[in-house]
Structure formats: structure tokens, C-alpha cells
Write an enzyme that holds these catalytic residues in place. Structure first.
Site, mmCIF file in Angstrom:
data_model
loop_
_atom_site.group_PDB
_atom_site.id
_atom_site.type_symbol
_atom_site.label_atom_id
_atom_site.label_comp_id
_atom_site.label_asym_id
_atom_site.label_seq_id
_atom_site.Cartn_x
_atom_site.Cartn_y
_atom_site.Cartn_z
ATOM 1 N N LYS A 41 25.421 42.632 95.388
ATOM 2 C CA LYS A 41 25.915 42.015 93.559
ATOM 3 C C LYS A 41 25.579 40.626 93.399
ATOM 4 O O LYS A 41 24.716 40.127 93.123
ATOM 5 C CB LYS A 41 27.146 42.552 93.671
ATOM 6 C CG LYS A 41 27.237 42.652 92.110
ATOM 7 C CD LYS A 41 26.248 43.923 91.619
ATOM 8 C CE LYS A 41 26.515 43.458 90.043
ATOM 9 N NZ LYS A 41 26.477 45.527 89.453
ATOM 10 N N HIS A 62 -18.104 30.627 83.479
ATOM 11 C CA HIS A 62 -17.096 31.078 84.428
ATOM 12 C C HIS A 62 -16.315 31.764 83.631
ATOM 13 O O HIS A 62 -16.045 31.895 82.574
ATOM 14 C CB HIS A 62 -16.073 29.548 84.451
ATOM 15 C CG HIS A 62 -16.298 29.542 85.993
ATOM 16 N ND1 HIS A 62 -16.126 29.578 87.512
ATOM 17 C CD2 HIS A 62 -16.895 28.462 85.868
ATOM 18 C CE1 HIS A 62 -16.833 28.150 87.742
ATOM 19 N NE2 HIS A 62 -17.063 28.089 87.215
ATOM 20 N N GLY A 102 -17.971 27.709 93.646
ATOM 21 C CA GLY A 102 -17.065 26.771 94.355
ATOM 22 C C GLY A 102 -17.320 25.244 94.604
ATOM 23 O O GLY A 102 -18.300 25.026 93.846
ATOM 24 N N GLU A 152 -14.022 34.062 84.030
ATOM 25 C CA GLU A 152 -12.033 34.659 84.427
ATOM 26 C C GLU A 152 -11.986 33.531 83.462
ATOM 27 O O GLU A 152 -10.193 33.937 83.151
ATOM 28 C CB GLU A 152 -12.814 34.428 85.674
ATOM 29 C CG GLU A 152 -12.325 33.122 86.904
ATOM 30 C CD GLU A 152 -14.103 32.438 86.702
ATOM 31 O OE1 GLU A 152 -14.802 33.342 86.257
ATOM 32 O OE2 GLU A 152 -14.326 31.860 87.707
ATOM 33 N N ASP A 169 21.508 45.278 88.213
ATOM 34 C CA ASP A 169 20.502 46.062 88.368
ATOM 35 C C ASP A 169 19.385 45.930 88.391
ATOM 36 O O ASP A 169 18.446 46.204 88.486
ATOM 37 C CB ASP A 169 21.439 46.608 89.251
ATOM 38 C CG ASP A 169 22.719 46.277 90.138
ATOM 39 O OD1 ASP A 169 22.916 45.075 90.094
ATOM 40 O OD2 ASP A 169 23.282 46.996 90.236
ATOM 41 N N CYS A 200 -21.093 30.682 88.794
ATOM 42 C CA CYS A 200 -21.265 29.970 89.001
ATOM 43 C C CYS A 200 -22.402 29.303 90.455
ATOM 44 O O CYS A 200 -23.276 29.896 91.270
ATOM 45 C CB CYS A 200 -20.430 28.800 89.452
ATOM 46 S SG CYS A 200 -20.438 26.598 88.745
ATOM 47 N N TYR A 201 -21.495 29.199 91.732
ATOM 48 C CA TYR A 201 -21.245 28.193 93.442
ATOM 49 C C TYR A 201 -22.013 30.100 93.773
ATOM 50 O O TYR A 201 -23.252 29.756 94.470
ATOM 51 C CB TYR A 201 -20.942 27.899 93.876
ATOM 52 C CG TYR A 201 -21.416 28.273 95.264
ATOM 53 C CD1 TYR A 201 -21.394 26.997 95.702
ATOM 54 C CD2 TYR A 201 -21.473 28.679 96.755
ATOM 55 C CE1 TYR A 201 -21.805 26.859 97.175
ATOM 56 C CE2 TYR A 201 -21.677 28.556 97.720
ATOM 57 C CZ TYR A 201 -22.298 27.264 98.273
ATOM 58 O OH TYR A 201 -22.289 27.021 99.962
#
Ligand code: XMP
Length: 497
Positions: free
Chosen positions: A353, A164, A50, A166, A203, A77-78
Site C-alpha cells: 500500500k 510530415h 531521417g 504525423e 488502488d 520525407c527521407y
């Protein structure tokens, strides 16, 4: 479930995305969430990064009740700074802010780094850093500027990392998160799978695309080759679905099985039933195979069936029906539900459709597919009148291909609602060169309609009919006569069978 508490980092959603890749369900909630308000007990908690400084007044803090859950906690981190700050460590502004790549050196035998390299290139993005760890915590990785790049209190299963994992710029970040989620939290895959039949039509393709956008490879599409598809249709649909649209796909070639069962059958309704039942059988067998493979890799069971039902189908099934006759049994995958005990997902059930086509354009699906004419489930089997044999299917297929190709070249494809070539079960006399021929007849059908309940035959330009007829007779062996169908629906139907 893994609970992710978001402290406002721009990367938080990536944590959820990564965890989803392990097949584990995660819930992302605001950092101010009260633990008592949770409707589930998480298997582990992740505190995200953050933009704040933990020591500043007004900065957000985790509900202390999180520690009473006694589940593993990972601070990123934060999140790391929050753990250290609230448990008696110290966080300070660093003299040298650290953004971008850094190399961490792993120390000790932490479960968090199990199986990973000792030196890992990671992504840092912080202005504060931990300068003193709380009691009971040990360092498990450091960089030359951040002595506490990763810390743990193994007995309480609390972990914190400054970098980080991620973001894709962190090597082995996915593996590290997997260690936390799977090895430390023992969170199991609780995601269920969805399967769906695709035909290469508008479809089912759009429904499949939506599904795969929503749940990625938890969706598995199955394309059954029933031996009565159009020319090159299976191969082309496979390329489109798998390569262009990135949909997880199995192509099941069951053409011999279908054609074997159609041998000697001439009754249209019986053809439909054979194809419908065989389809269910093949689809179920494929789905069972997929489920087995997925279960072995820990990915859970199939619980849902995707269907490309449109609003007109829904209306038809809820509207008042008197003793109306079944004109044709339209084959769909309805029987699957009873057999497989699956719940249905119908993302298109409120669309007409034209709206589905619009959605297809928004999803940037090829115009070629978006504007494709409908094609019946029983395919060419109901366009080869009489017995369906491989050679008859081939004749109908070739004629149909030429017909559609010429319509497209003439720029009329979108003006026509549906067009196809049918192979009639009669022979007629003709002459080719000096020889008498006795061959089959192709009937060309083209209709204009909006709802396919009523339809008018299309006024095809004579010059175009001439060209099509000449090409079919010259290029398709076994055909010496072409006729154009000028019947409206009702009293005729769109298909000949
Ligand atoms: P008819 O021939 O009844 O066709 O005027 C109306 C529309 O339905 C399609 N059709 C089928 N679609 N399974 C399908 O999925 C079937 O058994 C079937 N029979 C007809 C036909 O192509 C037309 O678009």
C-alpha cells in the site's frame, strides 16, 4: 500490423502514436531490419523521415526485400527520397531548404488524399528533394518549390510524401495516415479493450491511471454507484477520474437496484453477497454495452479486466492455509472472471500500500486521494447495522462526513489508518430542549494499523471528540447519542459487520 521502419527522424514515434489512434497495431523497428527476420507479415510499411541524404555514402537503406512483400508502402520525407532513389528516380540537395509550413496542391484522384481538401497546409522539414520520379510514378501533390511533394505508383500501392503528416502542424495529416492504413492497407483494428471497475479509492484509481496512460481510450473504467457510497463520493470520483485524470469513464447509477435488494436484509454476510453479486451483474451489463458500442465503431472486443490487486492479497492467496475460518467474505470482482472469461491485468500486484501511495504521488495524483482511508466494497451497507434503508444510509453518511471533516481539520487524518461512523440499530433515550427523544446512536471508529490484520484504536483527543459529538447530534436528524469505539483488532474487527 503496420511496420514502421525508422530512419532516425525525431517524429517517427508520432507515426506510431497516430496509427494507434485508429486502433491499429503498429511496430516500430530500425530501418536496417531484415524483412526475413520479421516475426509477422505486415499489412503495410511506412518508411520514416531521417536526417541523412539518400545519395551519400553510408546513408541507411531499406532491405530491398520490402518490395517482395507486395504490401502498400508509404515513404515520408527521407522515406519518399529512399523510394525514388532506389527505384531509379533522382534526389538532390535543394537550393532552398524548406522548413515549416507549406501549402500543397493535390492533383488527380489518389486514394491517399481521398476525401481531403485540394489545398492543404502541411509541415515540411527537408534539405533534399526529389527532382525526378522513378518510372511508373505520378505526382499527386506539389508545392511551388517542391514539384514532387507527393507521388504514387498506384498499381503497386507505393506512395511517397515530402511533408510530415504525423505532426499536428500538418492539417489533415491524421486523415491522410488513416487513408493509408485503413483504406489502402486495409489494416483492421486488432486492439483489444480493457475494462476495470473503479471505486474512487487509491488502488483502483492508480491502476486505472496507469492503464489509461498505457493504452488511452482502449481502457474503459466503470464506476458503479451502489447507493452505499460516501457523501458526494460518486460525483467527486467522476470529476477526478474523468476530468482531472483523463480516464475514459462510465458512471452506472444502480443505487435503486442495490437498495431494493438490500431491503429487509440484516445479516452482514448476506449483505455482502447481495452487493457482490449485484455489482457483478451491473458491471457486466455496462461492459457489454461498452463492447457493443466499441464493436460498432470497429474498435474490437473486451479481453482484459483491470484489477487493483496489491501484494498482500497475492501473498494471502498463495500462503499456506489450514482449516482457517472465513471471518468475513471480502467482496471483490473475482466472480467477474468466471462469467466474462476475461484475462486479468494487475499492475499493482507487486506493491504494498505505501508503495502504491508513492506511485500515486509520482503520478501527481491529488494528495487527498493518495492518502484516502480504505473503504470496504459493501460500503455504508456494513456500517448501517441492521436493515439498510435509504434514510439509514443518509444518517450514517452525514455523520461520517462530519467526523472525517473534523479529523481533517484537526490535522489527524494521515495519522489514522481508517476512520468512519457506524449507525447502530438501537435507540436510546435523550432530551432535547424540554422534550424527551428516542433516537439512534452513532459509533465512531478510528484505528491505527499498517496491514489491517491487527489494529489498535486511535487515541482521539477529547476536545476533538467533544466537537464531533456535538456537531453530529446537532446536525444529523435522528441521532441523539454518539459513542467512541475503544476495541482493538483482534478480538474486534475494524468494521462493525
Ligand atoms: P475487518 O473489518 O475485517 O476489515 O477488520 C479489514 C479491512 O478490510 C476492509 N473490509 C472490506 N473491504 N470488502 C472490502 O473491499 C469487504 O467486504 C470488506 N470488509 C472489510 C475494512 O474496511 C478494513 O480496511
Amino acid at each position: 500490423t503496420i511496420l514502421i521502419l525508422d530512419f532516425g527522424s525525431q517524429y517517427t514515434h508520432l507515426i506510431a502514436r497516430r496509427i494507434r489512434e485508429f486502433g491499429v497495431y503498429s511496430e516500430l523497428l530500425a530501418c536496417t531490419t531484415k524483412i526475413a527476420d520479421l516475426s509477422f507479415k505486415p499489412k503495410g510499411v511506412i518508411l520514416s523521415g531521417g536526417p541523412y541524404s539518400v545519395y551519400e555514402a553510408g546513408s541507411p537503406h531499406v532491405d530491398p526485400a520490402v518490395w517482395d512483400l507486395k504490401v502498400p508502402v508509404l515513404g515520408i520525407c527521407y522515406g519518399l527520397q529512399e523510394i525514388c532513389h532506389t527505384r531509379g528516380g533522382k534526389v538532390e540537395n535543394c537550393e532552398k531548404k524548406e522548413f515549416g509550413k507549406a501549402i500543397i496542391t493535390v492533383q488527380g484522384e489518389s486514394q491517399l488524399f481521398q476525401g481531403l481538401a485540394k489545398e492543404i497546409s502541411v509541415w515540411m522539414s527537408h534539405g533534399d528533394q526529389v527532382t525526378k520520379v522513378p518510372e511508373g510514378f505520378t505526382t499527386i501533390a506539389s508545392t511551388h518549390t517542391a514539384p514532387f511533394a507527393a507521388v504514387e505508383k498506384a498499381q503497386d500501392r507505393i506512395y511517397g510524401i515530402q511533408f510530415h503528416p504525423e505532426v499536428t502542424h500538418s492539417d489533415l495529416g491524421k486523415e491522410l495516415l488513416e487513408n493509408f492504413v485503413v483504406k489502402i492497407c486495409h489494416a483492421k483494428s486488432s486492439w483489444t479493450m480493457v475494462v476495470g471497475a473503479v471505486s474512487g479509492g487509491v488502488d483502483s484509481t492508480i491502476a486505472a491511471k496507469l492503464m489509461s496512460m498505457a493504452i488511452g481510450d482502449r481502457f474503459h473504467a466503470i464506476l458503479v454507484d451502489n447507493g452505499v457510497m460516501r457523501m458526494n463520493e460518486c460525483a467527486q470520483s467522476k470529476v477526478l477520474l474523468q476530468e482531472h485524470l483523463g480516464i475514459n469513464l462510465t458512471l452506472a447509477d444502480a443505487s435503486e437496484l442495490f437498495l431494493g435488494r438490500l431491503k429487509g436484509v440484516t445479516n452482514p454476510e448476506q449483505k455482502r453477497k447481495i452487493i457482490g453479486n449485484t455489482f457483478i451483474e451491473v458491471f457486466e451489463a455496462e461492459a457489454a454495452k461498452i463492447e457493443k458500442e466499441q464493436e460498432e465503431s470497429g474498435k474490437g472486443k473486451i479481453e482484459f479486466l483491470l484489477q487493483g490487486t496489491l501484494y498482500p492479497d497475492v501473498i494471502e492467496s498463495i500462503s499456506f492455509k489450514g482449516p482457517s475460518a472465513t471471518i468475513k467474505t471480502h467482496h471483490n470482482v473475482g466472480g467477474l472472471l468466471e462469467d466474462m472469461k476475461l484475462k486479468v491485468i494487475e499492475p499493482l500486484r507487486e506493491l504494498f500500500k505505501d508503495e502504491v501511495r508513492e506511485l500515486g504521488s509520482i503520478l501527481k495524483i491529488d494528495d487527498e486521494l493518495v492518502w484516502r482511508h480504505p473503504f470496504p466494497g459493501p460500503g455504508i451497507a456494513i456500517r448501517v447495522l441492521g436493515e439498510v434503508t435509504p434514510s439509514q444510509v443518509e444518517i450514517a453518511r452525514k455523520a461520517d462526513y462530519i467526523y472525517i471533516e473534523e479529523i481533517k481539520k484537526a490535522g489527524l487524518y494521515r495519522k489514522i489508518s481508517q476512520a468512519y461512523a457506524a449507525l447502530l440499530p438501537v435507540k436510546s433515550v435523550g432530551v432535547m430542549g424540554d422534550n424527551r427523544t428516542y433516537e439512534q446512536v452513532i459509533a465512531l471508529r478510528a484505528v491505527e494499523t499498517t496491514d489491517f490484520m491487527t489494529a489498535d484504536w486511535f487515541e482521539m483527543p477529547y476536545a476533538l471528540l467533544k466537537k464531533i459529538s456535538s456537531r453530529i447530534i446537532n446536525e444529523v436528524d435522528g441521532v441523539n447519542r454518539v459513542v467512541y469505539d475503544i476495541s482493538s483488532k483482534p478480538p474486534a474487527t475494524i468494521e462493525w459487520e
